[in-house]
Design a protein around this motif. Structure first.
Motif, PDB file in Angstrom:
ATOM      1  N   THR A  30      97.431  91.985   2.167  1.00 34.38           N
ATOM      2  CA  THR A  30      96.973  90.685   2.654  1.00 34.38           C
ATOM      3  C   THR A  30      96.953  89.659   1.521  1.00 34.38           C
ATOM      4  N   ALA A  31      96.431  90.057   0.377  1.00 31.71           N
ATOM      5  CA  ALA A  31      96.360  89.134  -0.763  1.00 31.71           C
ATOM      6  C   ALA A  31      97.742  88.723  -1.239  1.00 31.71           C
TER       7      ALA A  31
ATOM      8  N   GLY B 281     103.328  82.812   0.657  1.00 35.34           N
ATOM      9  CA  GLY B 281     103.136  81.603   1.453  1.00 35.34           C
ATOM     10  C   GLY B 281     102.611  81.830   2.859  1.00 35.34           C
ATOM     11  N   GLU B 282     102.035  82.982   3.119  1.00 31.82           N
ATOM     12  CA  GLU B 282     101.449  83.241   4.426  1.00 31.82           C
ATOM     13  C   GLU B 282     100.250  82.321   4.632  1.00 31.82           C
TER      14      GLU B 282
ATOM     15  N   ALA C 155      91.032  81.135   9.711  1.00 35.08           N
ATOM     16  CA  ALA C 155      89.778  81.854   9.945  1.00 35.08           C
ATOM     17  C   ALA C 155      90.025  83.099  10.788  1.00 35.08           C
ATOM     18  N   LEU C 156      90.956  83.027  11.723  1.00 35.92           N
ATOM     19  CA  LEU C 156      91.246  84.169  12.582  1.00 35.92           C
ATOM     20  C   LEU C 156      91.880  85.321  11.796  1.00 35.92           C
ATOM     21  N   LYS C 157      92.752  85.009  10.850  1.00 29.79           N
ATOM     22  CA  LYS C 157      93.373  86.050  10.025  1.00 29.79           C
ATOM     23  C   LYS C 157      92.347  86.696   9.109  1.00 29.79           C
ATOM     24  N   ILE C 158      91.491  85.899   8.528  1.00 32.20           N
ATOM     25  CA  ILE C 158      90.448  86.447   7.657  1.00 32.20           C
ATOM     26  C   ILE C 158      89.488  87.310   8.469  1.00 32.20           C
TER      27      ILE C 158
END
Length: 53
Positions: free
Chosen positions: A18-19, A26-27, A31-34
């Motif tokens: 993820t990081a 550039g992803e 808030a939804l992804k986190i």
């Protein structure tokens, strides 16, 4: 103890992927992804609480 080690490896892989995606590829960050990442982390923790003995 092996289960806990495997869970730690999976958890660190999820966080690292993820990081890398967000910081270097550039992803977009939303808030939804986190929230999704936090739910994965919470799931690993909850599953290990029951089977940690």
């Amino acid at each position: 103890m092996v289960c806990l080690t495997l869970a730690g490896a999976i958890l660190s892989e999820v966080l690292a992927t993820t990081a890398i995606g967000m910081l270097f590829l550039g992803e977009s960050t939303s808030a939804l992804k986190i929230l999704g990442v936090l739910l994965v982390i919470a799931g690993v923790v909850v599953l290990n609480l029951d089977g940690a003995h």
